[in-house]
Design a protein around this motif. Structure first.
Motif, PDB file in Angstrom:
ATOM      1  N   VAL A   1       0.842  -1.199   0.000  1.00  0.00           N
ATOM      2  CA  VAL A   1       0.000   0.000   0.000  1.00  0.00           C
ATOM      3  C   VAL A   1       0.878   1.250   0.000  1.00  0.00           C
ATOM      4  O   VAL A   1       1.819   1.357   0.794  1.00  0.00           O
ATOM      5  N   VAL A   2       0.580   2.185  -0.880  1.00  0.00           N
ATOM      6  CA  VAL A   2       1.241   3.493  -0.891  1.00  0.00           C
ATOM      7  C   VAL A   2       0.152   4.554  -0.927  1.00  0.00           C
ATOM      8  O   VAL A   2      -0.577   4.674  -1.916  1.00  0.00           O
ATOM      9  N   LEU A   3       0.026   5.324   0.149  1.00  0.00           N
ATOM     10  CA  LEU A   3      -0.963   6.389   0.240  1.00  0.00           C
ATOM     11  C   LEU A   3      -0.284   7.731   0.050  1.00  0.00           C
ATOM     12  O   LEU A   3       0.730   8.021   0.677  1.00  0.00           O
ATOM     13  N   GLY A   4      -0.865   8.567  -0.815  1.00  0.00           N
ATOM     14  CA  GLY A   4      -0.323   9.897  -1.017  1.00  0.00           C
ATOM     15  C   GLY A   4      -0.082  10.198  -2.477  1.00  0.00           C
ATOM     16  O   GLY A   4      -0.076   9.311  -3.327  1.00  0.00           O
TER      17      GLY A   4
ATOM     18  N   ASP B   1      -0.740  16.066   5.915  1.00  0.00           N
ATOM     19  CA  ASP B   1      -1.525  16.400   7.099  1.00  0.00           C
ATOM     20  C   ASP B   1      -1.301  15.345   8.186  1.00  0.00           C
ATOM     21  O   ASP B   1      -1.560  14.155   7.981  1.00  0.00           O
ATOM     22  N   GLU B   2      -0.822  15.786   9.345  1.00  0.00           N
ATOM     23  CA  GLU B   2      -0.474  14.845  10.410  1.00  0.00           C
ATOM     24  C   GLU B   2      -1.693  14.067  10.905  1.00  0.00           C
ATOM     25  O   GLU B   2      -1.602  12.868  11.184  1.00  0.00           O
ATOM     26  N   ARG B   3      -2.832  14.757  11.006  1.00  0.00           N
ATOM     27  CA  ARG B   3      -4.037  14.071  11.478  1.00  0.00           C
ATOM     28  C   ARG B   3      -4.457  12.976  10.490  1.00  0.00           C
ATOM     29  O   ARG B   3      -4.788  11.860  10.888  1.00  0.00           O
ATOM     30  N   ASP B   4      -4.403  13.284   9.197  1.00  0.00           N
ATOM     31  CA  ASP B   4      -4.743  12.281   8.181  1.00  0.00           C
ATOM     32  C   ASP B   4      -3.766  11.112   8.216  1.00  0.00           C
ATOM     33  O   ASP B   4      -4.157   9.957   8.068  1.00  0.00           O
ATOM     34  N   ALA B   5      -2.487  11.451   8.407  1.00  0.00           N
ATOM     35  CA  ALA B   5      -1.467  10.398   8.442  1.00  0.00           C
ATOM     36  C   ALA B   5      -1.691   9.459   9.617  1.00  0.00           C
ATOM     37  O   ALA B   5      -1.632   8.229   9.466  1.00  0.00           O
ATOM     38  N   LYS B   6      -1.958  10.025  10.798  1.00  0.00           N
ATOM     39  CA  LYS B   6      -2.171   9.184  11.980  1.00  0.00           C
ATOM     40  C   LYS B   6      -3.413   8.314  11.822  1.00  0.00           C
ATOM     41  O   LYS B   6      -3.415   7.139  12.227  1.00  0.00           O
ATOM     42  N   ALA B   7      -4.459   8.869  11.224  1.00  0.00           N
ATOM     43  CA  ALA B   7      -5.680   8.087  11.016  1.00  0.00           C
ATOM     44  C   ALA B   7      -5.410   6.930  10.057  1.00  0.00           C
ATOM     45  O   ALA B   7      -5.874   5.798  10.267  1.00  0.00           O
ATOM     46  N   ALA B   8      -4.662   7.207   8.991  1.00  0.00           N
ATOM     47  CA  ALA B   8      -4.343   6.150   8.029  1.00  0.00           C
ATOM     48  C   ALA B   8      -3.492   5.065   8.673  1.00  0.00           C
ATOM     49  O   ALA B   8      -3.689   3.869   8.431  1.00  0.00           O
ATOM     50  N   VAL B   9      -2.543   5.471   9.500  1.00  0.00           N
ATOM     51  CA  VAL B   9      -1.691   4.492  10.193  1.00  0.00           C
ATOM     52  C   VAL B   9      -2.542   3.582  11.074  1.00  0.00           C
ATOM     53  O   VAL B   9      -2.357   2.358  11.091  1.00  0.00           O
ATOM     54  N   ARG B  10      -3.488   4.167  11.813  1.00  0.00           N
ATOM     55  CA  ARG B  10      -4.347   3.353  12.681  1.00  0.00           C
ATOM     56  C   ARG B  10      -5.148   2.341  11.863  1.00  0.00           C
ATOM     57  O   ARG B  10      -5.268   1.170  12.240  1.00  0.00           O
TER      58      ARG B  10
END
Length: 258
Positions: A16-19, A56-65
Motif C-alpha cells: 500500500v502506498v498512500l499519497g 496532514d499529520e491528522r490524516d497520516a495518523k488516522a491512516a496508520v491506525r
C-alpha cells in the motif's frame, strides 16, 4: 531507535502506498524496483507493508491506525515515531544489497554514506556473489566440513585474499581458487587481551578475528559492545569453563590484568 535489520521479499506482493506528489511516487518506484505491486488502501487485503505519505499529520495518523488494524507494517516518511519500519539508503550490486539506516534520525547521513561507498564497492560484486552461489556444490565437495568451508571462505574473501570482494578480478578467480590445494589454517585458540571497554580500540586484526570466530571464551565482565563485534551465530562461553574443546576458531577474550 534500535531496529532489527531485515530484507523483506515483496516480489509479486501488494504494498500500500498512500499519497500523491514527488515523495509518494518515489515510494511507488521503490516498491516496483523490489518487484512489488503498489496499490491504494482499498486493495490493502493481502498486503503486508504500507507507506503513508500524507502531509496532514491528522490524516497520516488516522491512516496508520486503519492500516495497522488490518495487520500491516507501516512506514511514514520523516515521522519515525509512527513507523514500524524505516527504509535504508541502499547500495545495489544485485544480488548484493548494502543497506545503511539511521533509525529515522537522518536520511541525509545515510545517503551520504551510501554515496561514499558507491565509489569503493566494485560494480561486479554481484557477479562474485552469483559465482559463489553457483559453486556451492563444489565448495561442499572440496571442504565437506562446514567449519573448514567457512574458514576457507573467510581467508579467500579477506583483504588481500584470493577472492577479495573489493577487487574487480575476484569473480574470475573463483574456479582457480576451488581447484587449488590450500587447506584451512590451523585453529589453535587465539587470545585477545582488551586494552579498554571501547570496541573502537580493537585493532584491525582483533576485529577480523572476532568477525571470524566460531567460539568466544570470554571473561564474564567483557562488555556486550565488544562481544557483539563477533558473528551473531558464534557460540559464547563465559570463563572459567570446563569440558572439551568446542572446536572451530576459538577466540579467548581477556580483560587487561587477568
Amino acid at each position: 531507535m534500535k531496529s532489527l535489520p531485515l530484507f523483506h521479499r515483496i516480489a509479486g506482493q501488494r504494498v500500500v502506498v498512500l499519497g500523491e506528489g514527488v515523495a509518494a511516487e518515489a515510494k511507488r518506484r521503490l516498491v516496483v524496483r523490489a518487484g512489488g505491486v503498489p496499490v491504494g488502501e482499498p486493495e490493502a487485503h493481502g498486503a503486508a507493508l504500507a507507506f503513508v505519505v500524507l502531509d496532514d499529520e491528522r490524516d497520516a495518523k488516522a491512516a496508520v491506525r486503519r492500516l495497522k488494524h488490518f495487520g500491516l507494517l507501516v512506514n511514514v516518511p520523516d515521522r519515525p515515531d509512527l513507523c514500524d519500519f524505516t527504509v535504508p539508503s541502499v547500495l545495489d550490486r544485485d544480488p548484493v544489497l548494502i543497506a545503511i539506516g539511521t533509525g529515522g534520525a537522518s536520511a541525509g547521513l545515510a545517503k551520504a554514506l551510501r554515496l561514499r561507498l558507491e565509489t569503493l564497492v566494485p560494480q561486479r560484486l554481484g557477479d562474485l556473489a552469483r559465482a559463489l552461489h553457483g559453486a556451492r556444490t563444489a565448495l561442499r565437495a572440496r571442504w565437506p566440513d562446514a567449519g573448514d568451508r567457512r574458514r576457507m571462505l573467510d581467508q579467500a574473501l579477506g583483504q588481500g585474499g584470493a577472492l577479495d570482494p573489493m577487487q574487480d578480478g575476484a569473480v574470475d578467480a573463483v574456479p582457480a581458487w576451488l581447484e587449488g590445494t590450500a587447506e584451512p589454517d590451523g585453529v589453535e585458540p587465539v587470545e585477545i587481551v582488551l586494552t579498554s571497554d571501547d570496541p573502537e580500540d580493537l585493532t584491525l586484526r582483533q576485529a577480523r578475528l572476532l568477525g571470524s570466530a566460531d567460539v568466544l571464551l570470554h571473561d564474564r565482565d567483557v562488555p556486550v559492545a565488544i562481544l557483539d563485534r563477533a558473528r551473531a551465530d558464534a557460540q559464547r562461553i563465559a570463563l572459567p569453563c570446563d569440558g572439551p574443546d568446542p572446536g572451530g576458531l576459538v577466540i579467548v577474550l581477556r580483560r587487561a590484568g587477568r
